[in-house]
Design an enzyme around this catalytic site. Structure first.
Site, mmCIF file in Angstrom:
data_model
loop_
_atom_site.group_PDB
_atom_site.id
_atom_site.type_symbol
_atom_site.label_atom_id
_atom_site.label_comp_id
_atom_site.label_asym_id
_atom_site.label_seq_id
_atom_site.Cartn_x
_atom_site.Cartn_y
_atom_site.Cartn_z
ATOM 1 N N ASN A 55 70.007 42.269 38.169
ATOM 2 C CA ASN A 55 70.907 41.280 37.568
ATOM 3 C C ASN A 55 70.464 41.094 36.113
ATOM 4 O O ASN A 55 69.437 40.477 35.856
ATOM 5 C CB ASN A 55 70.807 39.967 38.354
ATOM 6 C CG ASN A 55 71.547 38.823 37.687
ATOM 7 O OD1 ASN A 55 72.319 39.031 36.751
ATOM 8 N ND2 ASN A 55 71.313 37.615 38.166
ATOM 9 N N LYS B 209 71.810 39.329 33.862
ATOM 10 C CA LYS B 209 72.132 37.990 33.315
ATOM 11 C C LYS B 209 72.793 38.154 31.938
ATOM 12 O O LYS B 209 73.531 39.114 31.744
ATOM 13 C CB LYS B 209 70.875 37.118 33.287
ATOM 14 C CG LYS B 209 70.189 37.096 34.658
ATOM 15 C CD LYS B 209 69.116 36.073 34.792
ATOM 16 C CE LYS B 209 68.500 36.146 36.187
ATOM 17 N NZ LYS B 209 67.531 35.105 36.448
ATOM 18 N N HIS C 273 74.886 32.138 42.105
ATOM 19 C CA HIS C 273 73.538 32.208 41.524
ATOM 20 C C HIS C 273 73.100 30.802 41.090
ATOM 21 O O HIS C 273 73.915 30.020 40.606
ATOM 22 C CB HIS C 273 73.524 33.158 40.323
ATOM 23 C CG HIS C 273 72.138 33.497 39.894
ATOM 24 N ND1 HIS C 273 71.375 32.646 39.134
ATOM 25 C CD2 HIS C 273 71.359 34.574 40.151
ATOM 26 C CE1 HIS C 273 70.184 33.191 38.938
ATOM 27 N NE2 HIS C 273 70.153 34.367 39.539
ATOM 28 N N GLU D 225 71.612 29.741 38.596
ATOM 29 C CA GLU D 225 71.893 29.386 37.190
ATOM 30 C C GLU D 225 73.332 28.912 37.025
ATOM 31 O O GLU D 225 73.618 28.040 36.208
ATOM 32 C CB GLU D 225 71.581 30.593 36.282
ATOM 33 C CG GLU D 225 70.079 30.781 36.122
ATOM 34 C CD GLU D 225 69.628 32.229 35.938
ATOM 35 O OE1 GLU D 225 70.452 33.092 35.605
ATOM 36 O OE2 GLU D 225 68.422 32.481 36.157
ATOM 37 N N GLU E 298 66.850 33.323 46.870
ATOM 38 C CA GLU E 298 66.123 33.221 45.608
ATOM 39 C C GLU E 298 65.620 31.788 45.440
ATOM 40 O O GLU E 298 66.389 30.907 45.023
ATOM 41 C CB GLU E 298 67.041 33.553 44.425
ATOM 42 C CG GLU E 298 67.617 34.941 44.454
ATOM 43 C CD GLU E 298 68.077 35.406 43.072
ATOM 44 O OE1 GLU E 298 67.583 36.434 42.619
ATOM 45 O OE2 GLU E 298 68.901 34.717 42.441
ATOM 46 N N GLY F 230 62.429 33.571 37.135
ATOM 47 C CA GLY F 230 62.032 33.638 35.733
ATOM 48 C C GLY F 230 60.758 32.879 35.413
ATOM 49 O O GLY F 230 60.458 32.619 34.247
ATOM 50 N N SER G 131 61.263 36.534 40.282
ATOM 51 C CA SER G 131 60.061 37.120 39.669
ATOM 52 C C SER G 131 59.547 38.370 40.391
ATOM 53 O O SER G 131 58.342 38.617 40.415
ATOM 54 C CB SER G 131 58.945 36.074 39.559
ATOM 55 O OG SER G 131 59.327 35.035 38.673
#
Ligand code: 13P
Length: 249
Positions: free
Chosen positions: A12, A14, A97, A99, A166, A172, A207
């Site tokens: 991904n 992003k 996701h 985010e 996730e 991240g 990560s």
């Protein structure tokens, strides 16, 4: 790696990636042999879907998008519909996701509409679920995951689906869940999916890098990874793929 399903390593990107960087990635990817037991997929930003389509297909890498809108077409400025993704040869689309849930404010109801729209046009959603650190510390991880998965209630049984667990606190941050946490949480997710009539592949994300991929991919119930930062360079992406191939083979 459990089960007989193929392992999927999906990158991904992003909001990263210019045309020049995509070309560099493809050139490096060409130097690596394609693994046998692992499916590779890449989700670059929308602007790179068309230019990356052919070279990725030549290398056996499946293309996907990071989001989609649920309307068919028309006056929805700035949005991309499922047919546009099919037109760009996408097979996968990431939905839900964290985010998008936390920064854009996407709700479970919107994610459900997107699932339906994706299925209607033959896309395979990669549905992301995960708890925040606060939720894990409060001991409500399973409750949160069950709530996120509840949008699958009444969903058609025959439509393709991949789920990505996730943990939000691992995205991240360089922090990863311990193998014990991963095994336990994946077991819960698989159980919940079975209860909902959707016995599908479950990836781990957060990560994942060349240093920890082997340990994570060896966990029971993990059938691949959704990789962010480490998928931006072909070299580290392929190291993760190799680690997965070792455990999948
Ligand atoms: P990182 O691998 O950069 O933590 O991102 C994970 C992720 O969010 C993939 O969707």
């Amino acid at each position: 790696m459990s089960g007989s399903k193929r392992c999927l390593i999906a990158g991904n990107w992003k909001m990263n990636g210019l045309l020049s960087e995509a070309e560099e990635f493809i050139a490096e990817l060409r130097e690596n042999p394609a693994p046998e037991h692992v499916e590779l997929a890449l989700m670059p930003p929308f602007t790179l879907l068309h230019p990356m389509n052919r070279p990725l297909a030549d290398k056996g890498v499946t293309l996907g998008a990071q989001n989609v809108y649920y309307e068919e077409k028309g006056a929805f400025t700035g949005s991309i519909c499922p047919r546009m993704l099919r037109d760009a040869n996408c097979h996968y689309v990431i939905l839900g996701h964290s985010e998008r849930r936390s920064i854009i404010g996407e709700s479970n109801a919107q994610i459900r509409s997107k699932l339906n729209a994706a299925w209607l046009h033959g896309l395979e959603p990669i549905l992301c679920i995960g708890e925040t650190l606060e939720q894990r510390e409060k001991g409500i991880t399973n409750h949160v995951l069950a709530e996120q998965l509840a949008i699958l209630k009444g969903a058609p049984k025959d439509k393709p689906l991949t789920v990505a667990y996730e943990p939000v606190w691992a995205i991240g941050t360089g922090k990863t869940a311990t193998p014990e946490m991963v095994v336990e949480t994946h077991a819960f997710v698989h159980e919940e999916l079975k209860r909902l009539g959707k016995d599908c592949r479950v990836l781990y994300g957060g990560s994942v890098n060349p240093g920890n991929a082997k340990e994570l991919m060896a966990c029971e119930g993990v059938e691949g990874a959704l990789v962010g930062g480490a998928s931006l360079k072909a070299d580290s992406f392929m190291q993760i793929v190799e680690a997965a191939a070792e455990t999948a083979g």
